[in-house]
Every structure is written in C-alpha cells, then in structure tokens.
Design an enzyme around this catalytic site. Structure first.
Site, mmCIF file in Angstrom:
data_model
loop_
_atom_site.group_PDB
_atom_site.id
_atom_site.type_symbol
_atom_site.label_atom_id
_atom_site.label_comp_id
_atom_site.label_asym_id
_atom_site.label_seq_id
_atom_site.Cartn_x
_atom_site.Cartn_y
_atom_site.Cartn_z
ATOM 1 N N GLU A 29 1.283 -0.925 -0.184
ATOM 2 C CA GLU A 29 -0.081 -0.105 -0.262
ATOM 3 C C GLU A 29 1.064 1.574 0.253
ATOM 4 O OE1 GLU A 29 -2.144 -1.130 3.916
ATOM 5 O OE2 GLU A 29 -3.082 -2.255 2.524
ATOM 6 N N SER A 58 -5.550 -3.723 0.970
ATOM 7 C CA SER A 58 -6.223 -5.608 1.144
ATOM 8 C C SER A 58 -4.994 -6.149 1.524
ATOM 9 C CB SER A 58 -6.298 -5.388 -0.166
ATOM 10 O OG SER A 58 -7.814 -4.903 -0.421
ATOM 11 N N GLU A 59 -4.574 -6.064 2.727
ATOM 12 C CA GLU A 59 -4.080 -7.431 2.998
ATOM 13 C C GLU A 59 -3.776 -8.536 2.707
ATOM 14 O OE1 GLU A 59 -4.932 -4.990 4.839
ATOM 15 O OE2 GLU A 59 -3.262 -3.737 5.880
ATOM 16 N N ASP A 84 1.947 -5.211 12.887
ATOM 17 C CA ASP A 84 0.185 -5.306 13.411
ATOM 18 C C ASP A 84 -0.552 -6.276 12.483
ATOM 19 O OD1 ASP A 84 0.651 -3.725 16.143
ATOM 20 O OD2 ASP A 84 2.249 -2.882 14.366
ATOM 21 N N HIS A 129 -0.403 -0.033 16.712
ATOM 22 C CA HIS A 129 0.315 0.080 15.823
ATOM 23 C C HIS A 129 2.094 -0.120 16.046
ATOM 24 C CE1 HIS A 129 -2.401 1.962 13.731
ATOM 25 N NE2 HIS A 129 -1.897 2.041 12.286
HETATM 26 C C1 TPP Z 1 -5.635 -3.376 7.894
HETATM 27 C C2 TPP Z 1 -4.548 -1.576 7.682
HETATM 28 N N1 TPP Z 1 -3.567 -1.521 6.547
HETATM 29 C C3 TPP Z 1 -3.395 -0.470 6.305
HETATM 30 C C4 TPP Z 1 -3.083 0.579 7.346
HETATM 31 C C5 TPP Z 1 -2.781 1.918 6.919
HETATM 32 N N2 TPP Z 1 -2.987 3.250 7.046
HETATM 33 C C6 TPP Z 1 -4.129 3.637 7.436
HETATM 34 S S1 TPP Z 1 -5.118 4.625 6.979
HETATM 35 C C7 TPP Z 1 -4.730 4.401 5.687
HETATM 36 C C8 TPP Z 1 -5.145 4.538 4.649
HETATM 37 C C9 TPP Z 1 -7.284 4.680 5.227
HETATM 38 O O1 TPP Z 1 -7.374 5.210 3.834
HETATM 39 P P1 TPP Z 1 -9.212 5.663 4.188
HETATM 40 O O2 TPP Z 1 -9.818 4.388 4.701
HETATM 41 O O3 TPP Z 1 -9.840 6.561 2.655
HETATM 42 O O4 TPP Z 1 -9.559 6.736 5.350
HETATM 43 P P2 TPP Z 1 -8.743 8.381 5.260
HETATM 44 O O5 TPP Z 1 -7.699 7.955 5.910
HETATM 45 O O6 TPP Z 1 -8.600 8.749 3.812
HETATM 46 O O7 TPP Z 1 -9.712 8.589 6.448
HETATM 47 C C10 TPP Z 1 -4.188 3.314 5.359
HETATM 48 C C11 TPP Z 1 -3.439 2.533 4.312
HETATM 49 C C12 TPP Z 1 -3.667 -0.230 8.045
HETATM 50 N N3 TPP Z 1 -4.419 1.089 9.414
HETATM 51 N N4 TPP Z 1 -4.347 -1.029 8.378
#
Ligand code: TPP
Ligand code: TPP
Ligand code: MG
Ligand code: MG
Lengths: 344, 336, 344, 336
Positions: A29, A58-59, A84, A129
């Site tokens: 990602e 999408s882990e 995590d 985290h």
């Molecule tokens: C399972 C998981 N994968 C990756 C992350 C890292 N991560 C934190 S926020 C984020 C983006 C999320 O995007 P969105 O759902 O659009 O929410 P926004 O931050 O834009 O409010 C990612 C990839 C995470 N916290 N959890």
C-alpha cells in the site's frame, strides 16, 4: 565510506536485488511514492510501477498475491505497512504461505518476502501499531523470521531473504529507521548476510545478553553500563528466530553460565521463552543462575510517553537483571513483579 | 461461440463430445469410489466430493490450455483429475499409500498437481482467491497469454478474502477467471439464507466493475463455452471475469455428512438434471449409439474398481518422510 | 449419574448459561442445526434461532459482531468452527477484542467467549484443520485461554468463561469430543469451575508432568506406564493458560525437582516454552534436572496415519523424557532430535 | 425531507442552523489546534485530523438521538466531539495529560467516549465495521429503536472486513448505517487508482442488496437530512443503509504528512467548497448577520486556544496506571 540509515538500507537492499533479478517485484500500500516510512524512496523511479506495485488496502490480497506469484516463478517482496496488520492476513501467512510447500509434498517453492515496520521503541504508535509480531510467526513452522538491528544487517539480511527459496518475514524496527552506520554504498554492492547466524555484538565472559532488533541496542547500552562495574557481558544479536542460531547462544551461555534474554514484546509468551527453555534444557549443567527474561509488560502498548516507557523494557531493567543473576544467593531470582515487568 | 449447439453425428466434434462424456463418467465413478472408501473407513481424515458438480471441473478444463493454471478447494478431486492429474497418485494420496500426489502430507483436502497446472486445493474458505491473483500476476508480468481459473463455492462469496481478491484482480486487470460453483449450500445452510442477493457471485460482479456471467453448471458444454469466452478474453489482456455456475451437491457436505437437511424433492429435481444425463442426451441426440455410451459407463466402473483394489492392496505408508520437504533444502531443520 | 460426553458437555454448559442469562447469544456458521461437530444439539429448539444465530462464512464479522454486541450489553458466545480459522479473524481477536478495554482506559467491558474445535489427536484433519492456536493467543495480552480436558471441566470451565467479564477463548479438542465421564446432568445443574486453577490429575513425587487439553491424557497414560517401574509422576492439567496457575506448577516442581511439559503443537514456540521458562526462572534451585518439553514436530500437520503419528507427541515420547530426567547423568538432556521431536 | 431547504430568517430552525455552524467551527478550530500542537512536538505518536470533512461528523450527529451509537476510525476526533465528548478530555488524551479520555492509553487514534455514545476509534482499516454490526445486533435484540452509525474511509471499501460486515448487516437486517467519508485518498494514493468502480462505497451497495446513497459531504444539512432518513428507516426496523459522502481531506493523511501529492488546484477547488463556507452561505442567505457569524468564529478560536493553553500548562502524566484496566478486575495480573 558514506553513512547509511537503517531506513535507506531497505531500499539499498531491494535495489541491489531488483537489479540482479528481474523476478523480484514489490507490492504494498502506498509504496509507489516510497512508502509511508520512506523506506522505498527511488525504487519506482528506477524500476518502474510494474515492479513497484501499489495495491488497494487489502492485506489478504497482498499476501496471497505474493504467495501465488512466488508459486508461479516471481520473487515477490510484499509490504505489510505495520506488522500489527499481519493480523488482517494471518491466514495467508500462517495457514497458506507457511504450509503449502510441505502439504503439497514439495511441489511448490515459495520465495516470498514480507517486510514492514514493527515494534514500539517509544514512538507512541499505540496498541495497534507497535507490536512486533515475530512471536506469532514463531508459533508457525514454515516461516523464516528475520529482524535486523543495524543498517548493514538490514542490507545483508534483507538481500539474503530475497534470495532465499523459502518464505521470510523481515521485521524492520521503526525506532531504528533513523539509525546510521558507515557503509560502502555504491552501485554493484553485493552485501549478503546469510540467515541463521547470530552476531556477537561484544564479547564477554560474565553473562550472556541476548537481543533481537531493537533490544540489541538496549543490551549493548546495559553492557556498557555494567562494564564500568567490572562485569563483562557478552551481547548477542540473534538476527533470526528461524533459522535459529541456538548453538551460538548455548556456546556463550556455557562459557558465562548466565543468560539474560531481552525482548521488547510482552513476555507472557514470546521468543525469549523459546530461548530461555532451550538454554535451560541444553545448557543446564553450565548454568550458575537461572536464565532470566526481561520483556514488555503484558498489556497492549499505551500511548502517553510515561506509560509507554513504564511498559517497555529498559536499560535499567536489564542492568537490574544482570546484577541479580550475578548475585550468588538466592538463585531463584525472577519473582513476579521484581525483575520482569511482564509479570505484573 | 454458441452455447450448447448441437453435436454433429460424426467427426472430431462428435469424438470430442464422447471424450467429454468419458471424463464426466470417470470423475463421477472416482468420486463415488472415494465416498464408498470413506464410508468403509479407508480414508484417514475428512473427504469432500462433488458428486453432481462434475460438469464444471470438466467443462472448464476443456476451455484451458495445458500451460494455463487452475486452483480450487478441499472439494478438488474433480478439478485435479480434469486437468490431467494421475488418478492413481490422487487415490494413493487419499488412501495414504506410497506414491500419493502430496506424499501423504496433504490428504483429501489438499490435492495438488503442479505438473498438470492444478496449483492446489485449499481448505480455508476463500484463501485461494488471493493466491489465484498471484498466479495471474506472475503470468501478466512474465508469461502473457497464460490464464488462471479459480474455483470456489457459493458460501465463499461472503468471506473477506473473496472481496479483496476479486477487487485486486479488477484493479490490476489480471488474467484470472473466477468460477463460482453455486451448489446451493454452505455446509448445511442453504446459501439463500445467508446472502442478501439471489446470485451470490454474479450479483456481486458489479461491485468490481465486472459483468455478471451465469451458466448452467450441469451442462458441460455450456460451461466450456462460457468459460472459453472468458478465458480467451483474459488471455487477450481484457482482464478478469466472474462466472457463476449453478449446480447441486448430490451428497452431503463431506463424506461423513448424510445431508439430511437436503429436501428429497430438491434432490430429485436435481437428479433429473444430472450432468451425466444432460450430456448423455446430447450424445444420443447426435446419434451416438447407446451401446457405446453404456460401454464407457461399464468400462469406467471396472477401471476405477481395479485402480482402488490395487492401491488398497498396498501397505499404508510409514512415517519416514515426516520431516522432509519442509524447507527448500528438503529438510525440516529450523535451528542448529 | 448419567454419562456425559465432552461433546454433549458443550451444549450442557451453554444451555445452563443461556437459561440463566438472557444476554447470552450464540453465533457461528451452521450452528443452528447443532453445529458441524454436533456440540450444540438441541439449543436452537430450546432457545430459538434469535439466540442461536447462523452466520455467513465471515469469521471477521462473527468475531467483530461478538465484540460489538458485548460492548453493547450482550454476552455473546461465538463459534470459530476449527481453531485454525482464527487466522481469518485474527485482527478482530488479537488487535480489537484483546486490546479495547485497556486502550479505552476501561470504558468498555468485553464479555465475549469464542469457542470451537481444535487440535490434532490423530484424526487426519491435516495442516489447516488441526492446529491448537492457543499459542497465538498467549502471545497477545488481553485474552483468557481455556482448554478443558474432560467433560465435566468442559461444563464448568465453559460456564465460567460465559460468566467472565473478559474475553475468553475456549479450545475444545476435537479428539476428546467422544470422551465420556459420569456427570450429573439434570436441569438446574450449576457446575462452574473457576478459571485459573490447575487440576492435579494424579499426585506423585518423582516428576511433574504438565499437560493441557489432549496432552493431559497422554501424560496420564505415561504416568500409569512408569508407575509400574516405581516412578510416581504428578500429572497437572493446566486448564487455562491465562490466567495461569503458575504457582501450582512451581509448587509441584519444587517438590519433584523435575518437569516434563507436554504440548501437542509444534515446539518451536508454544506455551510449553512459557512454562519451561517460568520453571527455570522461579524454581531453579529446586531442579535436579533440566525442565524438558515434549511437543509436536515443527512441520504443518500431515494427514497419512503414520505421518501424523510421527509428528505428534506420543506416550512413548513422554516416557522417554521421564526416564531421561530421572537419569542422574548427563544432566543436559534434551539434545536436538533426541527427546523432542519438535527439533528435527 | 427536502435536502438543503432554505433556512428561515428566524425561529428554532434558524437557531439550530446557527448552532450547527458553531459546532462546525469548533471542530475545525480543534482539529487545527491538534495539527499545530503536533507540529510543535506536543503530541506523542501519530495524529490524524479531518480538516475539510467536519460536516459529515457534525451532520450525522445531528441525525442521531443521544442513545444512538457511533463508531469510527483513527481520524475520529470530530466524530467524538460531534457526539458531545468533552473537548477537554479529548485534548488531554492527545497531549498525555491527566484526565485524558482514555487515561493516556489510547492516544489520538483511539479516542472513545462511551458516555456520549461514541464507541471508539479503531486504527486497523476496516476492523470496526464488524464491531458496528455487533453494537447494532445487541440493539436489535434488546433495545429496538437504537441505531448505530459507522464511519469509514473510501480506502476501507477494499478490505475484507468491509465486505463481511456490510453483508452480515444486510443478512440480519441490522439497524446500522454505514457512512463512507470519501475524501479521495487512501494515505497517499488517490482512491480512483485502487478501485474498479467510480464510487467506492455506493457502487458496492448493490452487492449487499442495498440502495446506493450519495451525498455532498461538505454540506452539513444535506448530510444531516440524508443520514436522518437512513437512521429513521433503520430505527423502524428496515435494516441497514450505505451512504457515501463525498468530501476532501484538506491536509495530509496524518499531521506528519505535508500532503505534497495533493495537486494544488485540486486543493483550491475543494477549499471553495469548504463546509464552513457552505454553511456560512446558508446562514447569510437566511439573513443571519455576518457579525454574529464572525463572533462565533473568533469566540471559538479563543475558546480552543485557552483550552489548549490550560492543558499544556499541566504536567504530563506519570506511568502509574500502566497496569490498570487490563482485565475486568481492574488490574493486569495474568498469572499467580
Ligand atoms: C489493515 C490496515 N492496513 C493499512 C493501514 C494503514 N493505513 C492507515 S489509514 C490508511 C488509509 C485509509 O484510507 P481511507 O479508508 O480512505 O481513510 P482516510 O484515512 O482517508 O480517512 C491506511 C492504508 C491500516 N491502518 N490498517
Ligand atoms: C474460513 C473458513 N470458515 C469455515 C470453514 C468450514 N467450511 C468448510 S467448507 C464450508 C462451506 C463452504 O461452502 P461453499 O463455499 O459453498 O463451498 P462448497 O462446500 O459448497 O463447495 C465451510 C463453512 C472453512 N473451511 N474455512
Ligand atoms: Mg456451496
Ligand atoms: Mg480516504
């Protein structure tokens, strides 16, 4: 000799391997722009978006696609941003990647690397985290487990992981990303540290301190402190949990008679228990004191600075543990709540 | 390509149709044999057969080239055989004899034949869909023209891995064809009770920008034709497809399950649509002599009976290789 | 006194608790018809489909819904059909359920039970349907971990789990489902075995055998065998890993001076290492031999009968281990590949 | 209910609209303060603010009753405040001072106020959607009439937990309203690059038998009205809903992220549609004096400045309570 950070070392290792072998592809990602920890800076520019592949959040798809791609001849390196998040694809890792070579009777090879940031180190990332989930992985036969403690080891161990024909999980400690080391970075560097060999960080004869990743530095600092008291600790960096260089640990403990094993994670169950048990089982006669674990408290990692510090193992904790194993009596040292913050 | 066009009375198309019948019958007899052997206590561990669903495995295999890949579930015997996996090695695996296709380590739920392009049977619902994406990714990058087919059940459409995998395939335009074998049931629960849309796979295709494709899963030629179109599109770089093949599981979920929750009239209705009967009718329509068809039936029965008898006569394997093939060095050492 | 199977005991416990407390609801796949192991027979008929809820095949939704329902005042009991499937909802279990009380500063209570079949026991379920993943859970503070070894304990411990205000994972060993025991089953039975108390299966003074779930029976049979040789083993059934009755283990080992810890799972990392380390740390002076672990080989579980048997720990393995810890020399006993099949 | 109908020049409707403006401004100032404090090094650990997205949290909260529940993500300060969580306790949590709403254990990513119906902020993408189903299940069984709202981001629509949760909600007809805050980005990646459908949430609603509902997420009244309809339907037992609110994240993903990948003209375009400007215009149209609005602005700024100054003046918390509230007995003992 230039200075290399642990963060930069990730990209150095991957660039080295991607240049060497076209089959190496990265997926994860937000990695296309260098990744959220900036560990992959420059790789898209150099190798293109086809080999440095952004994914949806999408882990399961990331880990599963890495597995399938490996079965079909690629050598994928997947990023799980924070370790995590392995929890969200644990089935792919623990039930599929770890088992498929064996359960197919050796029909497939799985040269998959999964890497990402892990651990606490006092940065305030909190309970979801900050775990270093190498312990979950060690419960599952079939996964090699690597956790580099220095920039040069990051280059060498990550390179070895990419060249390995088995699944390797590489845990990068996020509190080490800014750590610097003199390291000859030039094109064509071919630094590889074979998996399964512990590193003697400093030799000593009075007690063996065993660390991994971030806790290696804690051990080192504790050793320096007690050195001034005339106690010479041998510090070992395990580097890998699987394959485990048990021999190196046992050799050292057989010389020193004492082992203090330092793990950042909660001690309820973790790799320190595996090492402690191996030491107790296989170096029993050489022990002059019980093997002792120093580990994190058995709570989710809290965020506020003082709380996080209270919960994580410290140099002080290690020094206390060393003093105790050196104290000739009583020999049964580690009572709940005394030495080991993990036992509240 | 016209689905279910008439088979000519002679020539290679007719011969191919007869061949297909032979395959259907072989797979059916094989699965029935597994079921019987299980009931007799010869199979260690659970076994899942797909009696009634054979037309999907056979029809899809006919749409693939040898270098294409497929991947499936614990209910995967048919899928391995249809790609060409040696029945002998498959049955040896199920019976724990020397020469098992997974060396006795996989058993019924993990039949795999990489040699014949069948990249394995996975026993955690949904887990193999992301893996299928990976197979397809490797081909997209390095062997353009190869296609992966991924089989899964109706109940699988409700698990997260399904969503992530189909989405990734769509985002990356991967050469993968998802084939849902909708046999109407999860383990014991009718799928209709646990999905908010009538067609568990087809009605979700749109969520990934894909076209819903449905096919009669008991008509081997329809399956072949519909899959063929999707496979060729994927081969041409047009990305993934989602096919839902409607079929029925004529026995319980596993060989241990008598399937009492399956209403008798439902079973009867589907028995009339048995894929063997459906295809037999096609052959008869095309003028294939009934005796030829009967001969295939009885020869196959004998063949499978003999195969099983031979294998049962051999001694069960010993535990000698318990610690091999764990790591790429061939062994299982994790420490020194 | 009627005979009760371990399988029936699950329904007995749940019926007892559902009758007592309206907030107890069950959810899981195919449970409405009694569940695939027939552990819930009769519950739908008695309590209705609103409280015995069939779910889609969606382990994350099952575990997550159980968590949310608990936060909002229900006392859900979720089924994860085979414990291997925890991998598909590990995030919900390890990152959410285990952590949320603590990370919200105690704002929520999480009276969630998750239960299901686990373990091998030689039934041929293979690598993805035979793990007892209590070790994954023990790596994560915040989860209570229970594994009953008998029908009456299944009733009592499961009832205690349902009444507990913390998340409890109950691992039912599938090879024990047909085990029978005399047990007074009648309406109004109120059998509860408090969590965190190990059970002395048989007393003895020469060596302490520690088991959990299925391995309790192995220990018992080994003890009976060596009894004939005049060696009297104390057999302990841990019952719970969290809360852990470490004191009972330590008391026993301080008396016997010897511990053999028997775990069905791969030994690379597992609860036996935690117990081994605690024994080494806290009963060091009392030990006359190293604590020894007997555990499964470090491979995914194979299916063929002989392979599965070769990989699982056996009564023979335990007897061998006991003989060795009783042998006065050499004291460093557990060499790779000798005692412990987990070390190939 | 008409979306965005004109506000009358006087009376309770006008007062309510002014109140809403006050809330929007308060949340905005609060988030800006957090951003500034983070940049000054006062926040231990990461922090995520939703500057530009406030109308969704505020509009939804206005559609809820006090006994209703909501649940959200690491970007959850606005959602907690909008339900009524005390700003003082929230800011203390962020700054690691005594009296933090999670006792210093949760930090920025886990702000929770059960007292005010906000059941927490979860930092693993997608994890809280199944939890929302559980909240709603409890109410369906025992407190009919309560509704749960679950906030999540556009990027979250690609993770398995999303699929499982929305499906379960639909199958069980749960009183839960899913609100996607589509701010256009995952962390750094535009959502359009990683989804095969243009509307990540709305275009997936059909896969669960739900109607796609979209709304202008920068129009607080539109959000309130559209959510209100869905909430009342859920309250009446008509099951779940999926709302996609289009908005924009005016800053980087976290306070550490300068957001350089966000094209300046894109940011500018959205700045013109700032939810505060949008609602201010409504007030002005309704004849609310500009001075009143300006006064709200400046009073709020002072209020938030003073709040922060007070809290900063206190000493950081000690580690004393590190081992409390682990288990229901209040402690952290796991063994004897
Ligand atoms: C399972 C998981 N994968 C990756 C992350 C890292 N991560 C934190 S926020 C984020 C983006 C999320 O995007 P969105 O759902 O659009 O929410 P926004 O931050 O834009 O409010 C990612 C990839 C995470 N916290 N959890
Ligand atoms: C993650 C997971 N949950 C549950 C199971 C147990 N299980 C095995 S098969 C099955 C039903 C699958 O239904 P479907 O996808 O329709 O496939 P079918 O068996 O009908 O071919 C279930 C629930 C599993 N193997 N994996
Ligand atoms: Mg099915
Ligand atoms: Mg977003």
């Amino acid at each position: 000799m230039a200075e290399l950070t642990y963060r930069q070392a990730v990209a150095v290792a991957l660039a080295q391997e991607m240049a060497r072998d076209e089959r190496v592809v990265l997926l994860g990602e937000d990695i296309g722009s260098g990744g959220v920890f900036k560990t992959l800076t420059g790789l898209t520019e150099r190798f293109g978006a086809t080999r440095v592949r952004d994914t949806p959040i999408s882990e399961q798809a990331i880990a599963g696609a890495a597995m399938g791609a490996a079965m079909a001849g690629l050598r994928p390196v997947a990023e799980i941003m924070f370790s995590d998040f392995y929890a969200t694809c644990w089935d792919q890792v623990a039930n599929e990647i770890a088992k498929t070579r064996y359960m197919t009777g050796g029909q497939v090879s799985l040269p998959v690397v999964i890497r990402g940031a892990s651990g606490s180190g006092g940065l305030g990332f909190g309970s979801q985290h900050s775990q270093a989930v190498e312990n979950w992985a060690m419960c599952v036969p079939g996964l090699k487990i690597v956790s580099p403690a220095t920039p040069s080891d990051m280059v060498g161990l990550l390179a070895a992981a990419v060249r390995d024909d088995d699944p390797v999980l590489v845990f990068e400690h996020k509190a080490l990303y800014s750590m610097k080391e003199e390291f000859p970075v030039e094109d064509g560097t071919d630094h590889v540290v074979p998996l399964g060999h512990a590193r003697v960080v400093r030799p000593g004869q009075d007690v063996t301190l065993v660390g991994l990743g971030f806790s290696v530095g804690l051990c080192q600092r504790a050793a320096e402190r007690i050195d001034q008291e005339g106690v010479h600790a041998e510090v070992l960096d395990l580097r890998c949990l699987v394959p485990l260089d048990a021999q190196r640990v046992l050799d050292s403990v057989r010389r020193t008679g004492r082992a203090v094993i330092v793990e950042e994670n909660p001690g309820q169950l973790g790799w320190a228990a595996a090492i402690g048990s191996i030491v107790a089982e296989e170096a029993f006669d050489a022990l002059t004191a019980p093997p002792v674990r120093v580990s994190g408290a058995n709570v989710p990692l809290p965020v506020a600075t003082a709380l996080e510090a209270a919960v994580n193992p410290s140099v002080d904790d290690i020094v206390t543990a060393v003093r105790r194993v050196l104290d000739p009596a009583p020999r049964t040292l580690c009572r709940p709540g005394v030495l080991n913050p993990s036992i509240p | 390509m016209t689905v279910g066009s008439a088979v000519p009375a002679a020539g290679p198309a007719r011969d191919a149709a007869v061949d297909v019948y032979g395959e259907l019958v072989f797979v059916r007899r094989f699965l029935e044999k597994v079921h019987a052997l299980y009931r007799q206590g010869h199979v260690h561990g659970p076994a899942h057969v797909g009696i009634g669903q054979e037309a999907i495995a056979v029809g899809v295999a006919r749409a693939l080239r040898p270098e294409d890949r497929s991947i499936g579930t614990y209910r995967g015997h048919a899928h391995a055989l249809a790609r060409g996996a040696p029945p002998d090695a498959v049955l040896r695996e199920l019976l724990g004899r020397e020469g098992g296709i997974c060396a006795g380590k996989g058993g019924s739920m993990h039949i795999t034949s990489v040699e014949y392009g069948y990249f394995g049977s996975y026993a955690i619902v949904g887990a193999h869909l992301p893996i299928a994406c990976g197979l397809a990714l490797a081909d997209q990058l390095r062997s353009a023209g190869r296609v992966t087919v991924c089989f899964f059940g109706d109940g699988t459409t409700n698990i997260g891995a399904f969503h992530e995998a189909v989405n990734l395939a769509a985002v990356w335009g991967l050469p993968v064809v998802f084939v849902c074998e909708n046999n109407g049931y999860m383990e014991y629960t009718p799928i209709g009770d646990m999905t908010p849309v009538p067609r568990p796979a087809a009605d979700r295709a749109g969520a990934y920008g894909l076209r819903p494709i449905t096919v009669d899963g008991n008509d081997v030629r329809a399956v072949r034709d519909v899959t063929g179109e999707a496979v060729e599109a994927a081969r041409a770089g047009q990305g993934p497809a989602m096919i839902e093949a409607r079929t029925y599981r004529m026995t319980g979920h596993s060989c241990a399950d008598p399937g009492k929750y399956q209403p008798p009239d439902e079973v009867e209705r589907w028995a009339e649509r048995d894929p063997l009967l459906v295809h037999r009718a096609v052959l008869v329509d095309a003028g294939v002599p009934a005796e030829l068809v009967d001969e295939i039936d009885s020869d196959t029965r004998t063949e499978v009976d003999e195969l099983a008898a031979d294998i049962l006569a051999a001694a069960p394997i010993t535990g000698d290789n318990a610690l091999t093939d764990m790591w790429s060095d061939g062994g299982a050492r994790w420490r020194n």
